[in-house]
Design a protein around this motif. Structure first.
Motif, short mmCIF file in Angstrom:
data_model
loop_
_atom_site.label_atom_id
_atom_site.label_comp_id
_atom_site.label_asym_id
_atom_site.label_seq_id
_atom_site.Cartn_x
_atom_site.Cartn_y
_atom_site.Cartn_z
N GLN A 75 0.57 0.21 6.24
CA GLN A 75 -0.79 0.29 5.51
C GLN A 75 -1.51 1.51 5.23
N ALA A 76 -1.49 2.29 6.48
CA ALA A 76 -2.19 3.66 6.13
C ALA A 76 -1.34 4.41 5.23
N ALA A 77 0.07 4.34 5.12
CA ALA A 77 0.88 5.34 4.15
C ALA A 77 0.68 4.85 3.02
N LEU A 78 0.44 3.63 2.58
CA LEU A 78 0.60 2.89 1.17
C LEU A 78 -0.82 3.14 0.75
N SER A 79 -1.91 3.03 1.50
CA SER A 79 -3.12 3.24 1.10
C SER A 79 -3.70 4.61 0.93
N ASP A 80 -2.93 5.70 0.99
CA ASP A 80 -3.42 7.02 0.93
C ASP A 80 -3.21 7.35 -0.73
#
Length: 107
Positions: A75-80
């Motif tokens: 989630q964090a990687a895709l949301s950046d």
């Protein structure tokens, strides 16, 4: 909902269990050491295909903390902002729903 028991979780076989003999136990090394009740139990039916299915269910349950951590990392990687597109948006929606369910929230 409060936080879950810190992982890693493990599956303890009947022979290793200090509790019910006819169950697989999802627990932690610390809970075993401190003689605490398991996190969860999966009933065991020694007739195939149920035995294999129940063992697979116990393994899946034990992997839950690792899967939740992996989802949060994804989630964090895709949301950046480095990734865009309908597929990324759809994946993020699925991840958000899965994390919410794992944390006991309404998706």
């Amino acid at each position: 909902m409060s936080g879950h028991t810190k992982g890693p979780w493990i599956v303890v076989s009947n022979e290793e269990s200090k509790f019910d003999y006819d169950k697989l136990h999802i627990t932690t090394e610390d809970r075993i050491y401190r003689s605490l009740v398991p996190i969860a139990e999966v009933g065991v039916d020694y007739n195939e295909p149920l035995e294999s299915e129940q063992q697979a269910n116990a393994i899946l349950l034990a992997a839950a903390p690792d899967m939740l951590a992996a989802l949060k990392s994804a989630q964090a990687a895709l949301s950046d902002g480095g990734f865009q597109g309908l597929l990324v948006d759809a994946a993020l929606r699925e991840i958000d729903v899965a994390i919410a369910r794992a944390e006991g929230r309404q998706p």
